[in-house]
Scaffold this motif. Sequence first.
Motif, PDB file in Angstrom:
ATOM      1  N   UNK A 562      29.221  48.448  65.614  1.00 32.89           N
ATOM      2  CA  UNK A 562      28.987  49.687  64.855  1.00 32.89           C
ATOM      3  C   UNK A 562      30.675  49.172  63.511  1.00 32.89           C
ATOM      4  N   UNK A 563      31.785  49.350  64.382  1.00 35.08           N
ATOM      5  CA  UNK A 563      32.940  48.767  63.532  1.00 35.08           C
ATOM      6  C   UNK A 563      32.764  47.577  62.581  1.00 35.08           C
ATOM      7  N   UNK A 564      32.910  46.861  62.671  1.00 33.42           N
ATOM      8  CA  UNK A 564      33.035  45.770  61.573  1.00 33.42           C
ATOM      9  C   UNK A 564      34.005  45.428  61.334  1.00 33.42           C
ATOM     10  N   UNK A 565      34.842  46.234  60.874  1.00 34.62           N
ATOM     11  CA  UNK A 565      36.608  45.741  60.143  1.00 34.62           C
ATOM     12  C   UNK A 565      35.846  46.062  58.367  1.00 34.62           C
ATOM     13  N   UNK A 566      34.929  45.904  57.766  1.00 37.29           N
ATOM     14  CA  UNK A 566      34.927  46.133  56.693  1.00 37.29           C
ATOM     15  C   UNK A 566      34.802  47.460  55.969  1.00 37.29           C
ATOM     16  N   UNK A 567      35.460  47.936  55.100  1.00 35.18           N
ATOM     17  CA  UNK A 567      35.676  48.807  54.292  1.00 35.18           C
ATOM     18  C   UNK A 567      34.057  49.506  53.919  1.00 35.18           C
ATOM     19  N   UNK A 568      33.643  47.660  53.090  1.00 32.81           N
ATOM     20  CA  UNK A 568      32.835  48.419  52.067  1.00 32.81           C
ATOM     21  C   UNK A 568      31.042  48.929  53.170  1.00 32.81           C
ATOM     22  N   UNK A 569      30.963  48.725  54.215  1.00 32.71           N
ATOM     23  CA  UNK A 569      30.341  48.324  55.328  1.00 32.71           C
ATOM     24  C   UNK A 569      30.114  49.977  55.412  1.00 32.71           C
ATOM     25  N   UNK A 570      31.486  50.450  56.228  1.00 31.69           N
ATOM     26  CA  UNK A 570      30.880  51.620  55.673  1.00 31.69           C
ATOM     27  C   UNK A 570      30.608  52.222  55.638  1.00 31.69           C
ATOM     28  N   UNK A 571      31.008  52.150  54.217  1.00 30.87           N
ATOM     29  CA  UNK A 571      31.056  53.185  52.599  1.00 30.87           C
ATOM     30  C   UNK A 571      29.813  52.828  52.781  1.00 30.87           C
ATOM     31  N   UNK A 572      28.898  51.817  52.339  1.00 35.06           N
ATOM     32  CA  UNK A 572      27.572  51.792  52.118  1.00 35.06           C
ATOM     33  C   UNK A 572      27.006  52.031  52.743  1.00 35.06           C
ATOM     34  N   UNK A 573      27.229  52.272  54.246  1.00 37.16           N
ATOM     35  CA  UNK A 573      26.380  53.564  55.674  1.00 37.16           C
ATOM     36  C   UNK A 573      26.256  54.292  55.105  1.00 37.16           C
ATOM     37  N   UNK A 574      27.992  54.966  54.924  1.00 38.42           N
ATOM     38  CA  UNK A 574      28.212  57.223  54.282  1.00 38.42           C
ATOM     39  C   UNK A 574      26.904  57.073  53.140  1.00 38.42           C
ATOM     40  N   UNK A 575      27.100  56.424  52.082  1.00 38.11           N
ATOM     41  CA  UNK A 575      26.251  56.655  50.907  1.00 38.11           C
ATOM     42  C   UNK A 575      24.858  56.757  50.818  1.00 38.11           C
TER      43      UNK A 575
END
Length: 788
Positions: A562-575
């Motif tokens: 779940x924690x890939x370390x890529x900020x863009x992944x986190x932002x994508x999932x959030x939006x």
Amino acid sequence: MDGTALTCLTLFLPFLGALLAPWLTRRMGHNAAWVLALVPAAIFLHFIGFSAEVADGGIVTGGYRWVPSLDVGFYWLIDGLSLTFALLISGIGTLIVLYAGGYLKGHKQQGRFLSFLLMFMGAMLGLVISDSFLMLFVYWELTSITSFLLIGFDHTRQAARRAALQALVVTGGGGLFLLAGLLLIWNITGTTQFSTLFAMAPQLKESPLYLAALLLVLGGAFTKSAQFPFHIWLPNAMEAPTPVSAYLHSATMVKAGVYLLMRLNPAMGGTPEWQTILPVVGGTTLLIGALLAVRQTDLKLMLAYTTMASLGLLVLLTGFGSPHAIEAAVLYLVAHALFKGALFMIAGIIDHETGTRDIRKLGGLRRAMPITFAAAIAAALSMAGLPPFLGFLAKEEIYYALGRFDAWSVVFAAIAILGNALMFAVAFAIALKPFLGAKVETPKPAHEGPLLLWIGPAVLSLKGLAMAALAGLTHHLVSTPMASAIAGEPRLVEISLVPHLGVPLGLSVVTVVLGVLIYRNLDRLRALLAGVLADIGWGPDRGFDQAMRGLVGFSFRLTQRLQTGRFDDYMTVTFIALAVVLFATPFVFGEMPRPPVFPKDVPWHELAIMAIAAVGLVTVVLAKDRLTAIVSLGIQGFAVAVIFLLYGAPDLSFTQFMIETLVVVILALVMTRLKVYKTDHRPFRQTLPDATIAAACGLGLCLLLLTVTQSPFDTTLSDFFNLHSQAIAHGANVVNVIIVDFRGTDTLGEIAVVMIAALAILSLVRLRAGSMTTRMADNDPDAGEGSA
């Protein structure tokens, strides 16, 4: 000071003592124990003042309301059950504080230890006095936290750290079950207080959710009171200093689960589920604990496992349901608190003065430690259930409750006889083997302990004798009120030291004979049990380690996924989640807004502002470099600020202007510092999904705002603030009054968050500047010569 305020002060007195303990210990050394012992002594005197009223059948309630709409408050309930526990906690606590002063004399962390001990005392006291569900749960978890600190006191040893963590995990996890159970009871009955719950017992027992509530509550009680297989934390807690063991096993944490079962007996007891689960689990725990006690050679471990066995016996009696079972549980609980506290302190004295707790390496201490020997004999007689001690009355009442001739009673009577016989043998092994026989050389020359060490076991042993000798007074002040509170109806306890021929006396004789046989063959039985346990191999304690390793491994793998370390992944999932929520909610509940109707007479300057915002939006999308996009983004914010100004909100408009300016400046500064491309280099296959997500979020927010604006406007808050802003806060600007006064704490929190963020940024900037200076100095070949 009225009674409510005085009781409230009494409940917080241990925590005040905990604050003073380190300072007093630095000033007075181990003599600070005499001063700190006044804290539990004062609590004892306060609660003993309720004895006459409670003995006459009275119940004292009080407290303070916290959240009236939810019926949540800081309430206490003083009846026979809670009063007895409060007196045990404070009375034995006084002796434990004195004992700790002598046991840890010269220890550099004695003040910290006494502070933890007093916090633990306060947590346990609040638990047993609580009338509120929430109050009980808070104190319940606080006992887990403070016991963690006490068990892991010697944190330099891995064994102590493991034992503390194990106790916290098991009892803390059980606390979550308890919370769920209390919430379910609240849902069924609508009450959050024990004093009103008892009247709703039929409603609770007839509910289809009764079994679920019962199992959840039992999860909390069984983990706290070390019922099999949740007993693993209890023997490992012996890694704590002996004062902790003596206090924890006699009057505090391990009896918290038993207390909870006794407290809930009027509301949840008497059902087939209650009268089946409790005796079965309690009887199993009694036998396993007694057998494991025989297996041990460490004095503290022998006592720890007999505590486990005794807790099983108390659970068995609480749930058994026969006449006099509750009375037997009451007598045994009090007797156990006295003799177990004394025996633990005696084990600590032996260890402190000889340097070992191994029963195989002890012998002939009677002449060197006569007072300790006398106290050990007295406590062992009570634990063995022999006259003239309180343990004898308890054992007779146990057999009176179990000594019936139906199959169910016969089975549990046999379990009780075997368990009591095993504990009989362990009691005399502890009281006789270290003191009798030939003198054995010990790591330290044996001698009698100081007054602070032996005063505790001496008082508790004599107390067990006095309460049995004055049985009539004991029953009037303690046994009868406590049994009545547990049963939820008047109960009368009348047993005395005068023996009566009958089944109970016959079962007592069987227990004594069997106990003597076990004592004489203790070594062979110990070897036999050691072989059996070695053949079994795996056990709950090893299972705990395996479970913890599995949990850590699973958490690691899940985090990696779940924690890939890529900020863009986190932002994508959030939006994506935001878009789903914004669209799913109106579709599911049929709340899609109506199409907006645009007025025909919009002023030209408003249209111009909207056109500027639209131009800024288009510019952001079509910008060739990031700096242009940032500035264009600010154009939209400025346009919104002008709209606020046009519609009569100049303060909000000013705030918007400031924020947009700062955002543009900060983003521009950040972009100049970061190593990023001037333009967006994402391929089309990545740009298209990102653009789709962005459009979905924008459209979803647009639908949400349309729905809100089309809903009827509720003026309740507006009217309130308009009416009261000047009268209460003396401010004409309603917005300012809301921010500064009505939402003052919220604003303070926001300011604190901004300040913390600013300090963090300042630290990072200075760290970056320092590292750059260091690198420049390292790369400058003349830097060293210049310095020279």
